[in-house]
Design a protein around this motif. Structure first.
Motif, PDB file in Angstrom:
ATOM      1  N   VAL A   1     -42.029   2.744  36.591  1.00  0.00           N
ATOM      2  CA  VAL A   1     -40.764   2.195  36.103  1.00  0.00           C
ATOM      3  C   VAL A   1     -39.852   3.343  35.695  1.00  0.00           C
ATOM      4  CG1 VAL A   1     -39.648   0.669  34.437  1.00  0.00           C
ATOM      5  CG2 VAL A   1     -41.930   0.101  35.310  1.00  0.00           C
ATOM      6  N   ALA A   2     -38.650   3.366  36.261  1.00  0.00           N
ATOM      7  CA  ALA A   2     -37.620   4.336  35.884  1.00  0.00           C
ATOM      8  C   ALA A   2     -36.621   3.652  34.954  1.00  0.00           C
ATOM      9  CB  ALA A   2     -36.910   4.872  37.123  1.00  0.00           C
ATOM     10  N   LEU A   3     -36.161   4.389  33.959  1.00  0.00           N
ATOM     11  CA  LEU A   3     -35.245   3.849  32.938  1.00  0.00           C
ATOM     12  C   LEU A   3     -33.904   4.539  33.037  1.00  0.00           C
ATOM     13  CD1 LEU A   3     -37.297   3.380  29.648  1.00  0.00           C
ATOM     14  CD2 LEU A   3     -36.362   1.631  31.125  1.00  0.00           C
ATOM     15  N   ALA A   4     -32.842   3.732  32.942  1.00  0.00           N
ATOM     16  CA  ALA A   4     -31.477   4.264  32.928  1.00  0.00           C
ATOM     17  C   ALA A   4     -30.643   3.419  31.985  1.00  0.00           C
ATOM     18  CB  ALA A   4     -30.864   4.255  34.327  1.00  0.00           C
ATOM     19  N   GLY A   5     -29.689   4.063  31.324  1.00  0.00           N
ATOM     20  CA  GLY A   5     -28.821   3.344  30.404  1.00  0.00           C
ATOM     21  C   GLY A   5     -29.412   3.135  29.032  1.00  0.00           C
ATOM     22  N   VAL A   6     -30.470   3.848  28.683  1.00  0.00           N
ATOM     23  CA  VAL A   6     -31.085   3.757  27.354  1.00  0.00           C
ATOM     24  C   VAL A   6     -30.740   5.044  26.603  1.00  0.00           C
ATOM     25  CG1 VAL A   6     -33.216   3.450  26.057  1.00  0.00           C
ATOM     26  CG2 VAL A   6     -32.952   2.360  28.282  1.00  0.00           C
ATOM     27  N   PRO A   7     -29.914   4.984  25.560  1.00  0.00           N
ATOM     28  CA  PRO A   7     -29.482   6.221  24.883  1.00  0.00           C
ATOM     29  C   PRO A   7     -30.642   7.039  24.340  1.00  0.00           C
ATOM     30  CG  PRO A   7     -28.112   4.357  24.218  1.00  0.00           C
ATOM     31  CD  PRO A   7     -29.243   3.788  25.002  1.00  0.00           C
ATOM     32  N   GLU A   8     -31.735   6.372  23.927  1.00  0.00           N
ATOM     33  CA  GLU A   8     -32.868   7.127  23.387  1.00  0.00           C
ATOM     34  C   GLU A   8     -33.597   7.940  24.452  1.00  0.00           C
ATOM     35  OE1 GLU A   8     -32.034   3.687  20.745  1.00  0.00           O
ATOM     36  OE2 GLU A   8     -32.219   4.009  22.903  1.00  0.00           O
ATOM     37  N   VAL A   9     -33.331   7.656  25.729  1.00  0.00           N
ATOM     38  CA  VAL A   9     -34.040   8.315  26.819  1.00  0.00           C
ATOM     39  C   VAL A   9     -33.128   9.225  27.632  1.00  0.00           C
ATOM     40  CG1 VAL A   9     -35.397   7.934  28.916  1.00  0.00           C
ATOM     41  CG2 VAL A   9     -35.715   6.437  26.944  1.00  0.00           C
ATOM     42  N   ASP A  10     -31.908   8.758  27.968  1.00  0.00           N
ATOM     43  CA  ASP A  10     -31.062   9.497  28.911  1.00  0.00           C
ATOM     44  C   ASP A  10     -29.649   9.728  28.392  1.00  0.00           C
ATOM     45  OD1 ASP A  10     -30.186   6.902  28.989  1.00  0.00           O
ATOM     46  OD2 ASP A  10     -29.952   6.828  31.163  1.00  0.00           O
ATOM     47  N   SER A  11     -29.494   9.946  27.106  1.00  0.00           N
ATOM     48  CA  SER A  11     -28.157  10.246  26.588  1.00  0.00           C
ATOM     49  C   SER A  11     -27.699  11.608  27.127  1.00  0.00           C
ATOM     50  CB  SER A  11     -28.169  10.269  25.059  1.00  0.00           C
ATOM     51  OG  SER A  11     -29.080  11.243  24.586  1.00  0.00           O
ATOM     52  N   LEU A  12     -26.420  11.715  27.487  1.00  0.00           N
ATOM     53  CA  LEU A  12     -25.862  12.912  28.098  1.00  0.00           C
ATOM     54  C   LEU A  12     -24.916  13.610  27.135  1.00  0.00           C
ATOM     55  CD1 LEU A  12     -25.030  11.502  31.657  1.00  0.00           C
ATOM     56  CD2 LEU A  12     -27.122  12.627  30.893  1.00  0.00           C
ATOM     57  N   GLU A  13     -25.041  14.926  27.069  1.00  0.00           N
ATOM     58  CA  GLU A  13     -24.120  15.729  26.261  1.00  0.00           C
ATOM     59  C   GLU A  13     -22.814  15.897  27.024  1.00  0.00           C
ATOM     60  OE1 GLU A  13     -22.345  17.696  23.364  1.00  0.00           O
ATOM     61  OE2 GLU A  13     -24.351  16.822  23.197  1.00  0.00           O
ATOM     62  N   PRO A  14     -21.674  15.488  26.456  1.00  0.00           N
ATOM     63  CA  PRO A  14     -20.414  15.516  27.219  1.00  0.00           C
ATOM     64  C   PRO A  14     -19.974  16.903  27.665  1.00  0.00           C
ATOM     65  CG  PRO A  14     -20.221  14.134  25.253  1.00  0.00           C
ATOM     66  CD  PRO A  14     -21.495  14.884  25.128  1.00  0.00           C
ATOM     67  N   ARG A  15     -20.347  17.963  26.940  1.00  0.00           N
ATOM     68  CA  ARG A  15     -19.815  19.294  27.241  1.00  0.00           C
ATOM     69  C   ARG A  15     -20.742  20.137  28.119  1.00  0.00           C
ATOM     70  NH1 ARG A  15     -18.779  20.926  21.105  1.00  0.00           N
ATOM     71  NH2 ARG A  15     -20.792  19.862  21.015  1.00  0.00           N
ATOM     72  N   VAL A  16     -21.868  19.574  28.548  1.00  0.00           N
ATOM     73  CA  VAL A  16     -22.824  20.323  29.371  1.00  0.00           C
ATOM     74  C   VAL A  16     -22.468  20.146  30.847  1.00  0.00           C
ATOM     75  CG1 VAL A  16     -25.245  20.555  29.993  1.00  0.00           C
ATOM     76  CG2 VAL A  16     -24.613  20.097  27.631  1.00  0.00           C
ATOM     77  N   PRO A  17     -22.469  21.206  31.658  1.00  0.00           N
ATOM     78  CA  PRO A  17     -22.205  21.052  33.094  1.00  0.00           C
ATOM     79  C   PRO A  17     -23.262  20.182  33.776  1.00  0.00           C
ATOM     80  CG  PRO A  17     -21.953  23.341  32.417  1.00  0.00           C
ATOM     81  CD  PRO A  17     -22.556  22.624  31.254  1.00  0.00           C
ATOM     82  N   ILE A  18     -22.863  19.538  34.841  1.00  0.00           N
ATOM     83  CA  ILE A  18     -23.762  18.610  35.530  1.00  0.00           C
ATOM     84  C   ILE A  18     -24.925  19.365  36.171  1.00  0.00           C
ATOM     85  CG2 ILE A  18     -23.882  16.937  37.418  1.00  0.00           C
ATOM     86  CD1 ILE A  18     -21.034  16.158  36.799  1.00  0.00           C
ATOM     87  N   ARG A  19     -24.670  20.556  36.680  1.00  0.00           N
ATOM     88  CA  ARG A  19     -25.754  21.322  37.293  1.00  0.00           C
ATOM     89  C   ARG A  19     -26.866  21.637  36.296  1.00  0.00           C
ATOM     90  NH1 ARG A  19     -25.037  27.389  39.633  1.00  0.00           N
ATOM     91  NH2 ARG A  19     -25.106  27.817  37.385  1.00  0.00           N
ATOM     92  N   SER A  20     -26.497  21.935  35.059  1.00  0.00           N
ATOM     93  CA  SER A  20     -27.507  22.216  34.033  1.00  0.00           C
ATOM     94  C   SER A  20     -28.326  20.968  33.711  1.00  0.00           C
ATOM     95  CB  SER A  20     -26.837  22.751  32.770  1.00  0.00           C
ATOM     96  OG  SER A  20     -26.114  23.938  33.042  1.00  0.00           O
ATOM     97  N   LEU A  21     -27.669  19.809  33.655  1.00  0.00           N
ATOM     98  CA  LEU A  21     -28.398  18.566  33.365  1.00  0.00           C
ATOM     99  C   LEU A  21     -29.404  18.232  34.463  1.00  0.00           C
ATOM    100  CD1 LEU A  21     -25.485  16.329  32.024  1.00  0.00           C
ATOM    101  CD2 LEU A  21     -27.339  17.331  30.690  1.00  0.00           C
ATOM    102  N   VAL A  22     -28.979  18.385  35.708  1.00  0.00           N
ATOM    103  CA  VAL A  22     -29.872  18.044  36.824  1.00  0.00           C
ATOM    104  C   VAL A  22     -31.046  19.022  36.889  1.00  0.00           C
ATOM    105  CG1 VAL A  22     -30.011  17.810  39.324  1.00  0.00           C
ATOM    106  CG2 VAL A  22     -28.007  16.959  38.104  1.00  0.00           C
ATOM    107  N   ARG A  23     -30.780  20.318  36.771  1.00  0.00           N
ATOM    108  CA  ARG A  23     -31.863  21.308  36.844  1.00  0.00           C
ATOM    109  C   ARG A  23     -32.828  21.142  35.682  1.00  0.00           C
ATOM    110  NH1 ARG A  23     -31.225  26.266  36.300  1.00  0.00           N
ATOM    111  NH2 ARG A  23     -32.745  26.976  37.872  1.00  0.00           N
ATOM    112  N   GLU A  24     -32.323  20.795  34.500  1.00  0.00           N
ATOM    113  CA  GLU A  24     -33.218  20.570  33.362  1.00  0.00           C
ATOM    114  C   GLU A  24     -34.139  19.377  33.615  1.00  0.00           C
ATOM    115  OE1 GLU A  24     -32.951  19.789  28.522  1.00  0.00           O
ATOM    116  OE2 GLU A  24     -31.176  19.615  29.789  1.00  0.00           O
ATOM    117  N   GLN A  25     -33.590  18.291  34.198  1.00  0.00           N
ATOM    118  CA  GLN A  25     -34.419  17.135  34.500  1.00  0.00           C
ATOM    119  C   GLN A  25     -35.483  17.465  35.539  1.00  0.00           C
ATOM    120  OE1 GLN A  25     -35.688  14.410  33.310  1.00  0.00           O
ATOM    121  NE2 GLN A  25     -33.884  13.102  33.435  1.00  0.00           N
TER     122      GLN A  25
END
Length: 313
Positions: free
Chosen positions: A85-109
């Motif tokens: 089961v994959a989860l999306a839209g749950v702030p406790e699991v996948d909250s995004l920092e507004p000021r972080v570049p998208i490339r950093s978010l994807v590589r971190e995941q």
């Protein structure tokens, strides 16, 4: 416990729940989530995030059972549920920092979900998992844009797409995607467009959407109604008009003041008839004169050396 209305057969359900009670003691009726796109209509009083995390194996339930289809068998293991089961839209699991570049978010995941010895490319075009998930959700972003574009620069639709893409990157072998908080996309046209992308995704992976809006049910393959099982508010008492309400409050205040009065009355005394008036100058109410006290007698020590006229007899 009643089972909510659902049309597909239970034999082909991707996920099933039986007598499920969440950690916050909310009772959930038996669910049978089939393949395709399923809309789970929730009451606003129901904690949908807790339900989503429980279905995804991230939060333990108080009681009950969750079954996922793993191959040709049904499994209730927590590890298998988390992988399926994959989860999306749950702030406790996948909250995004507004000021972080998208490339950093994807590589971190990708780093968190890869082996420790595997190298993660810097360019998103070289990450196969991300490209496959982005293609399924029609999330188009070049390497140069991903390097400088932050989450705050995306519109609500693209930001929610990114959360779904990251969920698919984290669980590439998932058989079910649970999407919560889709109502955060307040624009009706953008929300319907997002549901259309999820419908296309459901051909490969089953999708369950938790929403308080049942108007989009015609886009989905199946529909489950949990609204009738959520706790109900007490019926609201009719309120009088503004003018009548003000008069009612005035009358209630008078009644409260009347009830607060003591039941006895203070006796009225006429001091002119009970005793004669006090005469001034007789000394009756004069301040007493202070008494003069002499100071204590001081003791004078004898001179030293003492005066002696000779030896004592």
């Amino acid at each position: 416990m009643k089972t909510p209305r659902t049309s597909p057969s239970k034999m082909h359900a991707i996920l099933q729940t039986r007598e499920l009670i969440l950690a916050n003691e909310e009772e959930i009726p038996n669910l049978d989530i089939p393949p395709g796109l399923t809309l789970i209509h929730c009451n606003p009083l129901l904690d949908a995030a807790t339900l989503a995390m429980t279905l995804g194996g991230r939060l333990a339930s108080k009681s009950g059972e969750i079954l996922v289809r793993s191959g040709h068998k049904r499994a209730s293991s927590k590890k298998i549920i988390q992988q399926s089961v994959a989860l999306a839209g749950v702030p406790e699991v996948d909250s995004l920092e507004p000021r972080v570049p998208i490339r950093s978010l994807v590589r971190e995941q990708v780093v968190w979900t890869s082996r420790w010895w595997q190298q993660v490319p810097k360019k998103l075009s070289q990450i196969e998992r991300f490209q496959r998930a982005a293609e399924l959700m029609d999330f188009q972003l070049s390497d140069e844009s991903a390097k400088t574009t932050t989450v705050a620069a995306l519109n609500p639709l693209e930001a929610f797409k990114l959360r779904i893409v990251l969920a698919l990157v984290a669980r590439p072998e998932a058989t079910l995607l649970v999407v919560n908080d889709i109502d955060s996309v307040r624009n009706v046209h953008l929300r319907r467009e997002l549901l259309q992308h999820l419908r296309s995704l459901s051909d490969r992976t089953a999708v369950a959407v938790l929403s308080t809006n049942a108007l989009d049910r015609e886009i989905c393959h199946s529909y489950i109604d949990l609204d009738g099982h959520a706790p109900e508010l007490p019926p609201a008492t009719p309120q009088p008009a503004i003018g009548a309400r003000a008069e009612q409050q005035v009358d209630e205040g008078r009644e409260l003041r009347r009830q607060a009065r003591p039941s006895f009355q203070k006796p009225l005394l006429d001091y002119r008839t009970t005793r004669p008036p006090r005469a001034r100058g007789t000394g009756e109410f004069q301040k007493p004169k202070p008494q003069i006290v002499p100071p204590p007698r001081q003791h004078t020590p004898p001179p030293f050396p003492p005066n002696t006229d000779g030896p004592r007899a």
